[in-house]
Design a protein around this motif. Structure first.
Motif: not given
Length: 108
Positions: A56-57, A72-74, A86-106
């Motif tokens: 990121g920036q 390589l931004n994003g 596993i995979t790779t992609y570009k998404d320049p609108k990355f925000h760490r909080k997006d990863f925090r929102k993910v709720r994985w089933p126990r």
């Protein structure tokens, strides 16, 4: 659990790519050099069964005197706990909080 990923960052042993990762890199026009830069310079986030490296920036500014990462931004590189990309992609609108929102089933 993720000891093998430090090897990729140190460039002692490259991580193997899944077939899916190779196909996606080709479709998204992400070269192997970009993948290597993502593993070497990307910020690391650990999630349930994966490790995500993101450029990121912050990384662009932090390593500006070493390498130009602006193209390589994003960039996201998703690695499995078994030591493969596993995979790779570009998404320049990355925000760490997006990863925090993910709720994985126990797991049961």
């Amino acid at each position: 659990m993720f000891e093998h990923l430090t090897l990729a960052v140190d460039h002692k042993r490259p991580l193997p790519l899944t077939r899916h990762a190779m196909v996606r890199m080709q479709q998204r026009r992400i070269p192997k050099d970009a993948l290597d830069a993502g593993l070497a310079f990307g910020r690391e986030f650990q999630m349930r069964d994966a490790v995500i490296f993101v450029i990121g920036q912050r990384e662009i500014e932090k390593y500006a005197d070493v390498v130009d990462l602006s193209a390589l931004n994003g960039l996201h590189v998703i690695c499995g706990c078994e030591g493969t990309v596993i995979t790779t992609y570009k998404d320049p609108k990355f925000h760490r909080k997006d990863f925090r929102k993910v709720r994985w089933p126990r797991r049961a």
